[in-house]
Design a protein around this motif. Structure first.
Motif, PDB file in Angstrom:
ATOM      1  N   ASP A  52      29.675  22.329  29.427  1.00  9.13           N
ATOM      2  CA  ASP A  52      30.542  23.153  28.597  1.00  9.13           C
ATOM      3  C   ASP A  52      31.409  23.998  29.513  1.00  9.13           C
ATOM      4  O   ASP A  52      30.929  24.553  30.504  1.00  9.13           O
ATOM      5  CB  ASP A  52      29.715  24.067  27.691  1.00  9.13           C
ATOM      6  N   LEU A  53      32.680  24.124  29.196  1.00  9.71           N
ATOM      7  CA  LEU A  53      33.610  24.910  29.997  1.00  9.71           C
ATOM      8  C   LEU A  53      33.835  26.249  29.305  1.00  9.71           C
ATOM      9  O   LEU A  53      34.305  26.297  28.169  1.00  9.71           O
ATOM     10  CB  LEU A  53      34.932  24.157  30.166  1.00  9.71           C
ATOM     11  N   LEU A  54      33.496  27.340  30.000  1.00  8.71           N
ATOM     12  CA  LEU A  54      33.578  28.680  29.435  1.00  8.71           C
ATOM     13  C   LEU A  54      34.438  29.570  30.315  1.00  8.71           C
ATOM     14  O   LEU A  54      34.646  29.291  31.499  1.00  8.71           O
ATOM     15  CB  LEU A  54      32.186  29.306  29.326  1.00  8.71           C
ATOM     16  N   SER A  55      34.928  30.662  29.734  1.00  5.51           N
ATOM     17  CA  SER A  55      35.562  31.722  30.499  1.00  5.51           C
ATOM     18  C   SER A  55      34.726  32.978  30.308  1.00  5.51           C
ATOM     19  O   SER A  55      34.469  33.401  29.177  1.00  5.51           O
ATOM     20  CB  SER A  55      37.000  31.971  30.035  1.00  5.51           C
ATOM     21  N   VAL A  56      34.279  33.564  31.425  1.00  4.67           N
ATOM     22  CA  VAL A  56      33.348  34.689  31.382  1.00  4.67           C
ATOM     23  C   VAL A  56      33.968  35.879  32.105  1.00  4.67           C
ATOM     24  O   VAL A  56      34.340  35.765  33.283  1.00  4.67           O
ATOM     25  CB  VAL A  56      32.007  34.313  32.042  1.00  4.67           C
ATOM     26  N   ARG A  57      34.094  37.009  31.410  1.00  2.00           N
ATOM     27  CA  ARG A  57      34.580  38.230  32.056  1.00  2.00           C
ATOM     28  C   ARG A  57      33.473  38.772  32.966  1.00  2.00           C
ATOM     29  O   ARG A  57      32.386  39.128  32.501  1.00  2.00           O
ATOM     30  CB  ARG A  57      34.962  39.262  31.004  1.00  2.00           C
ATOM     31  N   ALA A  58      33.770  38.843  34.257  1.00  5.31           N
ATOM     32  CA  ALA A  58      32.783  39.293  35.236  1.00  5.31           C
ATOM     33  C   ALA A  58      33.499  40.109  36.297  1.00  5.31           C
ATOM     34  O   ALA A  58      34.182  39.557  37.170  1.00  5.31           O
ATOM     35  CB  ALA A  58      32.062  38.105  35.867  1.00  5.31           C
ATOM     36  N   GLY A  59      33.373  41.423  36.218  1.00  3.23           N
ATOM     37  CA  GLY A  59      34.042  42.279  37.181  1.00  3.23           C
ATOM     38  C   GLY A  59      35.546  42.168  37.084  1.00  3.23           C
ATOM     39  O   GLY A  59      36.122  42.343  36.001  1.00  3.23           O
ATOM     40  N   VAL A  60      36.202  41.856  38.191  1.00  5.98           N
ATOM     41  CA  VAL A  60      37.669  41.810  38.227  1.00  5.98           C
ATOM     42  C   VAL A  60      38.215  40.460  37.785  1.00  5.98           C
ATOM     43  O   VAL A  60      39.438  40.260  37.788  1.00  5.98           O
ATOM     44  CB  VAL A  60      38.188  42.131  39.643  1.00  5.98           C
ATOM     45  N   ASP A  65      38.179  36.828  35.149  1.00 12.52           N
ATOM     46  CA  ASP A  65      37.759  35.943  34.074  1.00 12.52           C
ATOM     47  C   ASP A  65      37.403  34.630  34.752  1.00 12.52           C
ATOM     48  O   ASP A  65      38.287  33.902  35.227  1.00 12.52           O
ATOM     49  CB  ASP A  65      38.873  35.733  33.046  1.00 12.52           C
ATOM     50  N   VAL A  66      36.117  34.346  34.846  1.00 15.91           N
ATOM     51  CA  VAL A  66      35.632  33.233  35.651  1.00 15.91           C
ATOM     52  C   VAL A  66      35.493  31.984  34.796  1.00 15.91           C
ATOM     53  O   VAL A  66      34.850  32.001  33.741  1.00 15.91           O
ATOM     54  CB  VAL A  66      34.264  33.571  36.283  1.00 15.91           C
ATOM     55  N   GLU A  67      36.090  30.896  35.259  1.00 18.55           N
ATOM     56  CA  GLU A  67      35.872  29.596  34.629  1.00 18.55           C
ATOM     57  C   GLU A  67      34.509  29.083  35.072  1.00 18.55           C
ATOM     58  O   GLU A  67      34.234  28.991  36.272  1.00 18.55           O
ATOM     59  CB  GLU A  67      36.964  28.616  35.041  1.00 18.55           C
ATOM     60  N   VAL A  68      33.664  28.770  34.101  1.00 16.68           N
ATOM     61  CA  VAL A  68      32.290  28.377  34.384  1.00 16.68           C
ATOM     62  C   VAL A  68      31.974  27.073  33.670  1.00 16.68           C
ATOM     63  O   VAL A  68      32.275  26.913  32.480  1.00 16.68           O
ATOM     64  CB  VAL A  68      31.301  29.474  33.930  1.00 16.68           C
ATOM     65  N   ARG A  69      31.374  26.158  34.399  1.00 20.09           N
ATOM     66  CA  ARG A  69      30.883  24.906  33.828  1.00 20.09           C
ATOM     67  C   ARG A  69      29.373  25.040  33.656  1.00 20.09           C
ATOM     68  O   ARG A  69      28.653  25.253  34.637  1.00 20.09           O
ATOM     69  CB  ARG A  69      31.223  23.730  34.746  1.00 20.09           C
ATOM     70  N   CYS A  70      28.900  24.962  32.420  1.00 20.54           N
ATOM     71  CA  CYS A  70      27.488  25.152  32.101  1.00 20.54           C
ATOM     72  C   CYS A  70      26.892  23.856  31.567  1.00 20.54           C
ATOM     73  O   CYS A  70      27.500  23.182  30.733  1.00 20.54           O
ATOM     74  CB  CYS A  70      27.306  26.248  31.046  1.00 20.54           C
ATOM     75  N   SER A  71      25.718  23.516  32.038  1.00 22.88           N
ATOM     76  CA  SER A  71      25.041  22.303  31.569  1.00 22.88           C
ATOM     77  C   SER A  71      23.538  22.514  31.611  1.00 22.88           C
ATOM     78  O   SER A  71      23.040  23.491  32.168  1.00 22.88           O
ATOM     79  CB  SER A  71      25.446  21.095  32.414  1.00 22.88           C
ATOM     80  N   TYR A 100      40.733  29.603  42.329  1.00 22.33           N
ATOM     81  CA  TYR A 100      40.560  28.172  42.074  1.00 22.33           C
ATOM     82  C   TYR A 100      40.530  27.882  40.570  1.00 22.33           C
ATOM     83  O   TYR A 100      39.987  28.668  39.777  1.00 22.33           O
ATOM     84  CB  TYR A 100      39.246  27.670  42.678  1.00 22.33           C
ATOM     85  N   ALA A 101      41.118  26.743  40.224  1.00 20.46           N
ATOM     86  CA  ALA A 101      41.022  26.190  38.859  1.00 20.46           C
ATOM     87  C   ALA A 101      41.405  27.243  37.820  1.00 20.46           C
ATOM     88  O   ALA A 101      42.445  27.867  37.931  1.00 20.46           O
ATOM     89  CB  ALA A 101      39.630  25.608  38.628  1.00 20.46           C
ATOM     90  N   GLY A 102      40.544  27.437  36.810  1.00 20.68           N
ATOM     91  CA  GLY A 102      40.885  28.321  35.704  1.00 20.68           C
ATOM     92  C   GLY A 102      40.443  29.758  35.865  1.00 20.68           C
ATOM     93  O   GLY A 102      40.593  30.557  34.932  1.00 20.68           O
ATOM     94  N   THR A 103      39.896  30.135  37.000  1.00 25.36           N
ATOM     95  CA  THR A 103      39.485  31.521  37.217  1.00 25.36           C
ATOM     96  C   THR A 103      40.725  32.384  37.466  1.00 25.36           C
ATOM     97  O   THR A 103      41.597  32.016  38.245  1.00 25.36           O
ATOM     98  CB  THR A 103      38.509  31.608  38.401  1.00 25.36           C
ATOM     99  N   ARG A 104      40.781  33.534  36.792  1.00 29.24           N
ATOM    100  CA  ARG A 104      41.949  34.410  36.876  1.00 29.24           C
ATOM    101  C   ARG A 104      41.519  35.859  37.089  1.00 29.24           C
ATOM    102  O   ARG A 104      40.472  36.285  36.622  1.00 29.24           O
ATOM    103  CB  ARG A 104      42.777  34.335  35.582  1.00 29.24           C
ATOM    104  N   PHE A 105      42.392  36.624  37.746  1.00 26.33           N
ATOM    105  CA  PHE A 105      42.182  38.056  37.884  1.00 26.33           C
ATOM    106  C   PHE A 105      42.550  38.745  36.572  1.00 26.33           C
ATOM    107  O   PHE A 105      43.549  38.395  35.930  1.00 26.33           O
ATOM    108  CB  PHE A 105      43.025  38.622  39.022  1.00 26.33           C
ATOM    109  N   VAL A 106      41.762  39.722  36.199  1.00 23.62           N
ATOM    110  CA  VAL A 106      42.008  40.449  34.954  1.00 23.62           C
ATOM    111  C   VAL A 106      43.250  41.324  35.076  1.00 23.62           C
ATOM    112  O   VAL A 106      44.040  41.427  34.138  1.00 23.62           O
ATOM    113  CB  VAL A 106      40.774  41.312  34.592  1.00 23.62           C
ATOM    114  N   ASP A 107      43.427  41.932  36.249  1.00 22.14           N
ATOM    115  CA  ASP A 107      44.504  42.897  36.467  1.00 22.14           C
ATOM    116  C   ASP A 107      45.434  42.382  37.554  1.00 22.14           C
ATOM    117  O   ASP A 107      44.988  42.038  38.655  1.00 22.14           O
ATOM    118  CB  ASP A 107      43.884  44.236  36.885  1.00 22.14           C
ATOM    119  N   ASP A 108      46.728  42.362  37.263  1.00 26.95           N
ATOM    120  CA  ASP A 108      47.707  41.906  38.251  1.00 26.95           C
ATOM    121  C   ASP A 108      47.699  42.773  39.505  1.00 26.95           C
ATOM    122  O   ASP A 108      48.117  42.322  40.580  1.00 26.95           O
ATOM    123  CB  ASP A 108      49.109  41.918  37.646  1.00 26.95           C
TER     124      ASP A 108
END
Length: 303
Positions: A6-14, A16-22, A65-73
């Protein structure tokens, strides 16, 4: 056979982390961390094996990398070791993972090693490709023998603005060249590479990578938010959690070392294993990598 991740986006600190869960959400937790210039797909087969072994498998994409993004520019696009380690620590909290086995190689192995060294109560064990990966920034200016310097040409390339521009224009070409150089016996396909290549299109990839390879040599300042963590890393603490070290027999950028070289850095070294692989250990030798994770978990549950 386990289902796909499953592909998720998880807010973690600074981030939004793209996470693959299985695997089973009620299973024993395992967090798998990729390196540069690779991505979460390095662990596709490992995740399948661990899922079938009853694990709750989490494979994040690192910052940049990939779909991980910083929350704040406004957040600094740091690639320093303290930043990627703090990202891991934040992710463990955000997902509510209690004492997982953490496993990685290259950048991901460094994040896992730092967390295991500084916050051992947060993990149950460690699998690390190439051993102790905490960077000695204070000693980084000391040159090595030329034959030891040569495989790191890409790092010195990125120290200048020509290298930054080269990475910006040719990120895929550079990554593929490094795959070939670092794993000379790995016959990966065009499809294998193209599965990973889009991860480098992340808008923060170039900034994070360039900062990483300049900061580790003391050429640029780090994010002040991580100054305290960097000071603790600089003390070069011994890692005390149960650990298995994997070395790739054909790894040209981080050549295998004897167990005696690894032992001083780990007070609970369960095993040192030489694997028939180059640098991308989990993708080249997934059964060996998964076995190490299972063995660390089994040691903790039996002790």
């Amino acid at each position: 056979m386990s289902a796909g991740p499953d592909l998720l986006s998880v807010r973690a600190g600074v981030l939004d982390v793209e996470v693959r869960c299985s695997g089973s959400r009620d299973g024993w937790p395992a967090v798998l961390l990729h390196g540069f210039p690779y991505d979460a797909h390095s662990f596709d087969r490992v995740a399948e094996i661990l899922s079938d072994a009853g694990a709750n498998v989490v494979v994040p994409s690192l910052r940049g990398y990939a779909g991980t993004r910083f929350v704040d520019d406004a957040t600094m696009r740091s690639g320093q070791q303290a930043a990627v380690a703090s990202d891991l620590l934040e992710l463990l909290g955000a997902l509510g993972l209690e004492t997982p086995v953490v496993a990685g190689y290259d950048w991901g192995g460094r994040a896992a090693c730092v967390v295991a060294a500084l916050w051992p109560e947060r993990v149950s064990g460690l699998v690390t490709g190439n051993g102790y990966l905490l960077q000695d920034i204070a000693g980084a200016a000391t040159p090595s023998l030329p034959q030891h310097e040569r495989p790191h040409w890409y790092q010195y390339y990125l120290h200048g603005e020509r290298g930054r521009e080269g990475l910006l224009r040719y990120r895929g070409e550079l990554a593929r060249l490094l795959w070939e150089e670092w794993s000379p016996t790995w016959r990966f396909s065009d499809e294998d590479f193209e599965t990973t290549r889009p991860a480098f299109d992340n808008p923060d990839f170039v900034d994070v990578v360039v900062h990483s390879y300049r900061h580790r040599y003391g050429l640029v300042a780090g994010d002040p938010a991580y100054d305290g963590t960097e000071r603790r890393i600089a003390e070069r603490p011994v890692i005390g959690v149960p650990t298995i070290v994997l070395d790739g027999e054909h790894d040209t950028v981080s050549p295998p070392q004897p167990r005696s070289d690894h032992e001083p850095h780990f007070s609970a070294l369960l095993d040192h294993r030489l694997v028939d692989a180059g640098h991308d250990l989990p993708q080249e030798a997934p059964a060996d990598f998964a076995r190490a994770v299972v063995d660390v978990h089994a040691f903790r549950t039996s002790s």
